[in-house]
Enzyme design. Structure first.
Site, mmCIF file in Angstrom:
data_model
loop_
_atom_site.group_PDB
_atom_site.id
_atom_site.type_symbol
_atom_site.label_atom_id
_atom_site.label_comp_id
_atom_site.label_asym_id
_atom_site.label_seq_id
_atom_site.Cartn_x
_atom_site.Cartn_y
_atom_site.Cartn_z
ATOM 1 N N CYS A 135 2.130 -6.448 1.198
ATOM 2 C CA CYS A 135 1.210 -5.810 2.146
ATOM 3 C C CYS A 135 0.409 -6.895 2.889
ATOM 4 C CB CYS A 135 0.268 -4.906 1.361
ATOM 5 S SG CYS A 135 -0.942 -4.069 2.379
ATOM 6 N N CYS A 153 2.319 -6.902 10.056
ATOM 7 C CA CYS A 153 2.188 -5.639 9.321
ATOM 8 C C CYS A 153 3.576 -5.236 8.841
ATOM 9 C CB CYS A 153 1.598 -4.555 10.228
ATOM 10 S SG CYS A 153 1.521 -2.929 9.453
ATOM 11 N N GLU A 171 6.146 5.704 10.407
ATOM 12 C CA GLU A 171 6.474 6.612 9.294
ATOM 13 C C GLU A 171 6.972 7.950 9.797
ATOM 14 O OE1 GLU A 171 3.776 6.723 6.010
ATOM 15 O OE2 GLU A 171 3.711 4.538 5.905
ATOM 16 N N HIS A 194 5.101 -2.511 8.692
ATOM 17 C CA HIS A 194 5.860 -1.488 9.432
ATOM 18 C C HIS A 194 6.487 -2.004 10.733
ATOM 19 C CE1 HIS A 194 3.611 0.946 6.652
ATOM 20 N NE2 HIS A 194 4.123 2.077 7.114
ATOM 21 N N SER A 247 0.823 -1.198 0.000
ATOM 22 C CA SER A 247 0.000 0.000 0.000
ATOM 23 C C SER A 247 0.870 1.267 0.000
ATOM 24 C CB SER A 247 -0.898 0.001 1.237
ATOM 25 O OG SER A 247 -0.107 -0.146 2.399
HETATM 26 N N1 DGL Z 1 1.162 -2.258 4.414
HETATM 27 C C1 DGL Z 1 0.073 -2.398 5.343
HETATM 28 C C2 DGL Z 1 0.091 -3.793 5.951
HETATM 29 O O1 DGL Z 1 1.079 -4.476 5.963
HETATM 30 C C3 DGL Z 1 0.157 -1.357 6.444
HETATM 31 C C4 DGL Z 1 -0.150 0.061 5.979
HETATM 32 C C5 DGL Z 1 -1.578 0.236 5.511
HETATM 33 O O2 DGL Z 1 -2.519 0.162 6.337
HETATM 34 O O3 DGL Z 1 -1.760 0.431 4.324
HETATM 35 O O4 DGL Z 1 -0.936 -4.242 6.401
#
Ligand code: DGL
Length: 289
Positions: free
Chosen positions: A98, A209, A177, A211, A36
């Site tokens: 993602c 996730c 972030e 991040h 994303s």
């Molecule tokens: N990349 C998304 C995930 O791993 C986290 C960021 C978003 O909510 O888009 O779920």
């Protein structure tokens, strides 16, 4: 225009319902990775470490992030468009970096795509099931990932008697972030989210996730030394390597490379992305949606 602010034309097929079929795939072709936004760079980092000769094309849908708070229908739509963009570039494999897209849209994308598709849920779940002794596993992720139940189902496939405790942690994405990785605010926020999981006596915490690997030290501090921290990024990179070898698609020699496309703010992607991946994020091409 600065190199980070170039704009590419949208691919003609970007709004089609079905991803374009790839031409015959070969080991020399790149691997497509999408997220994303910026977070998927943690998965790319693990991929580059595991597979240094491979070439990667990364797409971050920065214009429409976050996915974690969106409905399944919207997440599926965005994810299919991302897949289509990468397939049009002749990739040999698609990695859905993602967690939210993997949790909600992976089956749909895989059923429409001729190249192998790997998401982060299955490898992460398998690694967590392997890591736990007591069978008590905590899973954290975005609202949409946790609500989908995808990690719970996947872990139960590998360990039927697992007790799984889940927690959505929506504040952690913007916090990372913002670069809040080890300050007081970050610690209090992480402690707040992990309180119930800690009380449940889990012995393994699965970071569901993109991040969260950047907060690994903080998770360790809050959970204590006896809880194993498993991240989907590393497990996924291994699964990609295994799958490429099994299919005879691994690029054995030569220097790897990465190129980056984003749907908005290439400048921010480069600035923040360097924290996730390193100086390799030199420039990104903006594409229109
Ligand atoms: N990349 C998304 C995930 O791993 C986290 C960021 C978003 O909510 O888009 O779920």
């Amino acid at each position: 225009m600065t190199p980070v602010a170039r704009r590419a034309k949208p691919t003609p097929s970007m709004n089609h319902r079905r991803p374009r079929r790839a031409q015959a795939v070969a080991a020399e072709h790149p691997i497509g990775v999408f997220d994303s936004g910026i977070g998927g760079l943690t998965v790319l980092k693990a991929l580059v470490e595991e597979l240094p000769s491979e070439q990667f094309i990364y797409l971050g849908d920065t214009a429409r992030l976050p996915y974690g708070t969106k409905s399944p229908e919207v997440i599926v739509r965005y994810s299919r468009e991302n897949a289509e963009f990468l397939l049009a570039r002749g990739i040999k494999m698609l990695v859905v970096a993602c967690n939210t897209s993997s949790a909600v849209a992976l089956d749909r994308i895989a059923s429409e795509t001729i190249v192998p598709v790997i998401g982060v849920i299955e490898p992460g779940a398998r690694a967590a099931a392997k890591a736990t002794h007591s069978g008590k596993i905590g899973v954290i992720g975005t609202e949409a990932t946790i609500a989908s139940g995808a990690y719970t189902r996947a872990i139960q496939k590998y360990r039927g008697d697992a007790e799984i405790y889940t927690r959505a942690c929506p504040l952690l994405v913007p916090m990372v972030e913002e670069g809040f990785l080890d300050n007081e605010i970050a610690e209090k926020t992480v402690a707040h989210y992990l309180e119930s999981l800690k009380a449940s006596g889990i012995d393994t915490l699965l970071l569901g996730c993109t991040h969260y690997p950047l907060l690994r030290d903080l998770f360790r501090k809050v959970m204590g030394p006896h809880v194993r921290i498993v991240d989907s990024a590393t497990a996924t990179a291994r699964a990609v390597g295994e799958q490429l070898s099994a299919l005879g698609l691994a690029r054995a020699r030569g220097r790897g490379a990465q190129s980056f496309f984003v749907t908005e703010r290439p400048d921010r992607f480069v600035r923040v992305g360097r924290r996730f991946l390193g100086p390799e994020v030199e420039s990104a091409v903006g594409i229109e949606r």
